[in-house]
Each structure stands twice: as C-alpha cells, then as structure tokens.
Design a protein around this motif. Structure first.
Motif, PDB file in Angstrom:
ATOM      1  N   UNK A   7       1.014  -1.220  -0.157  1.00  0.00           N
ATOM      2  CA  UNK A   7       0.044  -0.102   0.057  1.00  0.00           C
ATOM      3  C   UNK A   7       0.953   1.151  -0.066  1.00  0.00           C
ATOM      4  N   UNK A   8       0.432   2.325  -0.828  1.00  0.00           N
ATOM      5  CA  UNK A   8       1.143   3.452  -0.945  1.00  0.00           C
ATOM      6  C   UNK A   8       0.048   4.555  -0.455  1.00  0.00           C
ATOM      7  N   UNK A   9      -0.057   4.919   0.928  1.00  0.00           N
ATOM      8  CA  UNK A   9      -1.172   5.860   1.076  1.00  0.00           C
ATOM      9  C   UNK A   9      -0.404   7.107   0.977  1.00  0.00           C
ATOM     10  N   UNK A  10      -1.660   8.179   0.911  1.00  0.00           N
ATOM     11  CA  UNK A  10      -1.269   9.699   0.762  1.00  0.00           C
ATOM     12  C   UNK A  10      -0.927   9.774  -0.844  1.00  0.00           C
ATOM     13  N   UNK A  31      -3.190   4.779  -2.810  1.00  0.00           N
ATOM     14  CA  UNK A  31      -4.659   5.487  -2.306  1.00  0.00           C
ATOM     15  C   UNK A  31      -4.433   6.935  -1.922  1.00  0.00           C
ATOM     16  N   UNK A  32      -5.449   7.608  -2.241  1.00  0.00           N
ATOM     17  CA  UNK A  32      -5.236   9.071  -1.635  1.00  0.00           C
ATOM     18  C   UNK A  32      -5.407   9.270  -0.216  1.00  0.00           C
ATOM     19  N   UNK A  33      -6.087   8.131   0.584  1.00  0.00           N
ATOM     20  CA  UNK A  33      -6.285   8.557   2.002  1.00  0.00           C
ATOM     21  C   UNK A  33      -4.935   8.488   2.407  1.00  0.00           C
ATOM     22  N   UNK A  39      -8.160   5.210   7.614  1.00  0.00           N
ATOM     23  CA  UNK A  39      -8.855   5.657   6.263  1.00  0.00           C
ATOM     24  C   UNK A  39      -8.215   4.933   5.105  1.00  0.00           C
ATOM     25  N   UNK A  40      -6.723   4.674   4.930  1.00  0.00           N
ATOM     26  CA  UNK A  40      -6.158   3.964   4.035  1.00  0.00           C
ATOM     27  C   UNK A  40      -6.718   2.447   3.930  1.00  0.00           C
ATOM     28  N   UNK A  41      -7.007   1.975   5.049  1.00  0.00           N
ATOM     29  CA  UNK A  41      -7.498   0.603   5.106  1.00  0.00           C
ATOM     30  C   UNK A  41      -8.699   0.547   4.423  1.00  0.00           C
ATOM     31  N   UNK A  42      -9.527   1.203   4.479  1.00  0.00           N
ATOM     32  CA  UNK A  42     -10.935   1.434   3.945  1.00  0.00           C
ATOM     33  C   UNK A  42     -10.815   1.658   2.547  1.00  0.00           C
ATOM     34  N   UNK A  43      -9.958   2.855   2.149  1.00  0.00           N
ATOM     35  CA  UNK A  43      -9.743   3.096   0.626  1.00  0.00           C
ATOM     36  C   UNK A  43      -9.115   1.887   0.091  1.00  0.00           C
TER      37      UNK A  43
END
Length: 93
Positions: A7-10, A31-33, A39-43
C-alpha cells in the motif's frame, strides 16, 4: 483467492497496478487517503473491490492491518480473478 499487496497511502490518486518490488509478487495499491484512523485501510478495500469487480465487503485484509504490506483475500472470487491479478501485476503504468 489470496494475494500480497503493498500500500502507498497519501498518493495523488487511487491506483491499482504494478509489482512491489519491481520483480516481486505484491500488487501495488496507491490510495489518496492518509494512513490515519483506518482511512487508508478502507480505501484499499474499495480500490481492490473496484479493480476486481466485487463488493467491498468481499475484500478482506487477512494480515497487515497496521503496515503497508498486507495479504488480501477476495471471497467469493470472480471467475476471472487470477487473470485480473496477472493483468494488474503487469501494469507498470
């Protein structure tokens, strides 16, 4: 069906595709979250559901709740899930 993701958040935008590391077997999910308060988990679940054409509740995070490296399970997996995963892993774009 289970597979690894990185995952690459932000990120600027949500995107599913590519390998982590470049010669590895983990699918990249940007993900943008932000990685705050789940928030990233859900995205990640939403992005993978869209990529595989399943409902969000069919995407489960098996391991890696607090890290960037996760194991995902799609249950029930669509008939073309393996082909979709192969296509997404090959998408370096």
């Amino acid at each position: 069906m289970r597979f690894a993701v990185r995952v690459k958040p932000g990120s600027r935008r949500a995107r599913v595709g590519g390998r982590w590391p470049a010669d590895g077997a983990a699918l990249v999910v940007a993900v943008a979250a932000p990685a705050v308060a789940g928030k990233a988990h859900d995205a990640v679940r939403r992005a993978l559901a869209a990529a595989f054409g399943v409902r969000g509740q069919d995407v489960l995070i098996v391991t890696g709740d607090r890290g960037r490296d996760k194991v995902i399970e799609i249950d029930p997996a669509p008939d073309d899930a393996a082909a979709t995963l192969d296509r997404l892993l090959a998408d370096a774009g």
